[in-house]
Design an enzyme around this catalytic site. Structure first.
Site, PDB file in Angstrom:
ATOM      1  N   ASP A  58     -54.404  30.297 -27.095  1.00  0.00           N
ATOM      2  CA  ASP A  58     -53.270  30.535 -27.351  1.00  0.00           C
ATOM      3  C   ASP A  58     -52.797  30.099 -25.983  1.00  0.00           C
ATOM      4  O   ASP A  58     -53.200  31.236 -25.207  1.00  0.00           O
ATOM      5  CB  ASP A  58     -52.353  31.209 -28.091  1.00  0.00           C
ATOM      6  CG  ASP A  58     -50.455  30.328 -28.401  1.00  0.00           C
ATOM      7  OD1 ASP A  58     -50.080  29.913 -27.360  1.00  0.00           O
ATOM      8  OD2 ASP A  58     -50.453  30.454 -29.140  1.00  0.00           O
ATOM      9  N   HIS A 104     -47.417  20.788 -33.068  1.00  0.00           N
ATOM     10  CA  HIS A 104     -47.553  20.128 -33.774  1.00  0.00           C
ATOM     11  C   HIS A 104     -46.756  18.632 -33.211  1.00  0.00           C
ATOM     12  O   HIS A 104     -46.800  17.552 -33.885  1.00  0.00           O
ATOM     13  CB  HIS A 104     -46.208  20.222 -35.105  1.00  0.00           C
ATOM     14  CG  HIS A 104     -46.930  21.352 -35.649  1.00  0.00           C
ATOM     15  ND1 HIS A 104     -48.077  22.352 -35.219  1.00  0.00           N
ATOM     16  CD2 HIS A 104     -46.029  22.474 -37.142  1.00  0.00           C
ATOM     17  CE1 HIS A 104     -48.287  23.085 -36.178  1.00  0.00           C
ATOM     18  NE2 HIS A 104     -46.860  22.530 -37.114  1.00  0.00           N
ATOM     19  N   PHE A 115     -45.760  32.410 -38.555  1.00  0.00           N
ATOM     20  CA  PHE A 115     -45.540  31.289 -40.376  1.00  0.00           C
ATOM     21  C   PHE A 115     -46.276  31.065 -41.301  1.00  0.00           C
ATOM     22  O   PHE A 115     -47.646  30.222 -40.134  1.00  0.00           O
ATOM     23  CB  PHE A 115     -44.731  30.022 -39.435  1.00  0.00           C
ATOM     24  CG  PHE A 115     -44.033  30.752 -38.145  1.00  0.00           C
ATOM     25  CD1 PHE A 115     -43.010  30.322 -38.685  1.00  0.00           C
ATOM     26  CD2 PHE A 115     -44.085  30.224 -36.991  1.00  0.00           C
ATOM     27  CE1 PHE A 115     -41.564  30.548 -37.436  1.00  0.00           C
ATOM     28  CE2 PHE A 115     -43.918  30.860 -35.642  1.00  0.00           C
ATOM     29  CZ  PHE A 115     -41.828  30.137 -36.500  1.00  0.00           C
ATOM     30  N   ASP A 158     -50.096  23.542 -42.110  1.00  0.00           N
ATOM     31  CA  ASP A 158     -48.684  22.617 -41.744  1.00  0.00           C
ATOM     32  C   ASP A 158     -49.266  21.418 -42.063  1.00  0.00           C
ATOM     33  O   ASP A 158     -48.885  20.110 -41.861  1.00  0.00           O
ATOM     34  CB  ASP A 158     -48.423  22.763 -40.819  1.00  0.00           C
ATOM     35  CG  ASP A 158     -47.868  24.459 -39.510  1.00  0.00           C
ATOM     36  OD1 ASP A 158     -47.675  24.498 -40.487  1.00  0.00           O
ATOM     37  OD2 ASP A 158     -48.434  25.120 -39.149  1.00  0.00           O
TER      38      ASP A 158
END
Ligand code: MG
Length: 205
Positions: free
Chosen positions: A66, A139, A15, A165
């Site tokens: 991650d 998020h 994304f 974002d």
């Protein structure tokens, strides 16, 4: 200048808009001569390929952090769940296999160091100064706060903090990333450089 990548980037799940990807590459190219770059939230490697390709140019390193178990929105039944990335045998999301495949295909195995763990665990004994940090992890407010608290302090003077974002309008997206962005500005340790699409770029004073 157009960026040439040794992989068809459209085939890599992720994304990240083109203008944001270009900005990451160009900032990393400038910054990575001063030290390593770290990203939080690698998923399948899309941003790591841009950041890593820049680091390869300058013979620097990208740490790609991650846990590869997916954020809240990637879990089974959630909005961004991708069944190709779900390990049905163990009943867990797993983007690491796909990440490794893409990093290898982009010929970045000598440049990108995967850190397969949570942000807090990776940060525990971290002492290496970082020339650029890209926050694109979970998020939730808790995840974003942890990422900011764990990593912003390792950025060198003149280094870059990039946050993905940012949605000033709450109707368009979650507010955690823009909250830590505003927090960084309010701390007066960072100054705003520019916002590219939803990518905020700050410089450590
Ligand atoms: Mg993102």
């Amino acid at each position: 200048m157009p960026i040439s990548l040794p992989i068809d980037i459209e085939q890599v799940k992720g994304f990240l808009a083109k203008d944001e990807a270009d900005a990451l590459y160009h900032y990393a190219l400038k910054q990575s001569v001063k030290g390593p770059v770290l990203e939080i939230g690698s998923y399948c490697g899309k941003s790591a390929i841009y950041l890593g390709s820049a680091c390869k140019e300058t013979n620097s390193t990208l740490y790609a952090l991650d846990h590869h178990r997916g954020s809240e929105e990637h879990q089974l039944g959630e909005e961004y769940h991708d069944d190709d990335l779900y390990d049905h045998q163990i009943g867990l999301f797993d983007s690491f296999k796909e990440f490794r495949k893409n990093i290898r295909a982009a010929d970045l195995e000598q440049t990108v160091i995967p850190l397969v763990t949570s942000s807090a665990v990776a940060a525990k004994n971290w002492t290496t100064p970082l020339a650029m940090v890209f926050i694109d992890g979970g998020h939730s407010m808790e995840a974003a706060q942890t990422d900011y608290q764990c990593w912003a302090k390792h950025i060198i003077s003149g280094g870059i903090l990039a946050i993905h974002d940012l949605f000033p309008n709450p109707d368009e997206g979650g507010q955690a990333p823009i909250t830590i962005y505003r927090q960084a500005l309010a701390s007066e340790l960072f100054e705003e450089i520019e916002v590219v699409n939803t990518l905020g770029l700050l410089r450590r004073k």
